[in-house]
Design an enzyme around this catalytic site. Sequence first.
Site, PDB file in Angstrom:
ATOM      1  N   ALA A  56      34.934 -54.647 -56.179  1.00  0.00           N
ATOM      2  CA  ALA A  56      34.875 -55.874 -55.337  1.00  0.00           C
ATOM      3  C   ALA A  56      33.890 -56.644 -55.040  1.00  0.00           C
ATOM      4  CB  ALA A  56      35.341 -55.713 -53.994  1.00  0.00           C
ATOM      5  N   GLU A  89      41.419 -48.487 -56.981  1.00  0.00           N
ATOM      6  CA  GLU A  89      42.573 -48.687 -55.972  1.00  0.00           C
ATOM      7  C   GLU A  89      43.323 -49.720 -56.723  1.00  0.00           C
ATOM      8  OE1 GLU A  89      40.964 -49.392 -51.538  1.00  0.00           O
ATOM      9  OE2 GLU A  89      40.189 -50.315 -52.686  1.00  0.00           O
ATOM     10  N   GLU A 123      32.573 -46.839 -51.472  1.00  0.00           N
ATOM     11  CA  GLU A 123      32.727 -47.257 -50.481  1.00  0.00           C
ATOM     12  C   GLU A 123      31.871 -46.758 -49.486  1.00  0.00           C
ATOM     13  OE1 GLU A 123      36.290 -48.594 -52.730  1.00  0.00           O
ATOM     14  OE2 GLU A 123      35.425 -46.942 -51.963  1.00  0.00           O
TER      15      GLU A 123
END
Length: 255
Positions: free
Chosen positions: A66, A114, A134
């Site tokens: 991200a 993901e 993460e």
Amino acid sequence: MNYESIKLTIDNKIAVVTINRPDSLNALNAQVFNDLDNVFDFLASEKTVNCVIITGSGEKSFVAGADIKEFSAFSQEQAKELSKRGHLVFQKIENLNKPVIAAINGFALGGGLELALSCHIRYASENAKLGLPEVILGLIPGYGGTQRLPKLIGKGIANEMIFSAKMISAEKAKSIGLVNEVFSLEDLIPKSIELASQIAKNSPAGIEKAIKAVNASENDNGMDSEINYFGELFSQEDFKEGVSAFIEKRKPVFN
């Protein structure tokens, strides 16, 4: 159709969706999610497409994760909405009425892995590195990683990947069932197209029901879903054509 962060090509019933942010290693941001949302809405109803390949631009990265700068100052509620957005888009991919092949060309980290997990099939290049890092940021995977990964590779190995935040190689990913096959970078897209071409020859109606039945295997009523979908297909033209072709010893031609 025009998209800001992705490219779309369609040829021989195969759509190739390329995330096109090479300067940021194809990191996911709000625009990428919007474009993915829109393009998969389009592909769901596009009659000329029987199979989809999703990949990243360049030779280094599928999706490196991200875009952290975009959400670093988010509040708790904003973070929950961000997670919901990722879930909705990836569920749309997972539940698409056509198979989606992830062609993982390089880094597939965090949200990138993901995204790959939401696809039905995963091919990887030899230089691919996969992981869910993460916890290094004090977070957890927020786009379905804690749910899809254990179902795919088992709880123990998934826990190891998530808790350690370590990256694994493409060959390791294959050995644990995270990816189906590993190819050279040069062969990754051709081999993905080869598989997509084989899939595209088969019954679209049968494949659509197969996707639904496989996805339903995670539910308590999975067996009932299979029975119902199996029965429903007997009223479809694809079934009639498939049986006729088998009896007449010819290849079926599905509309």
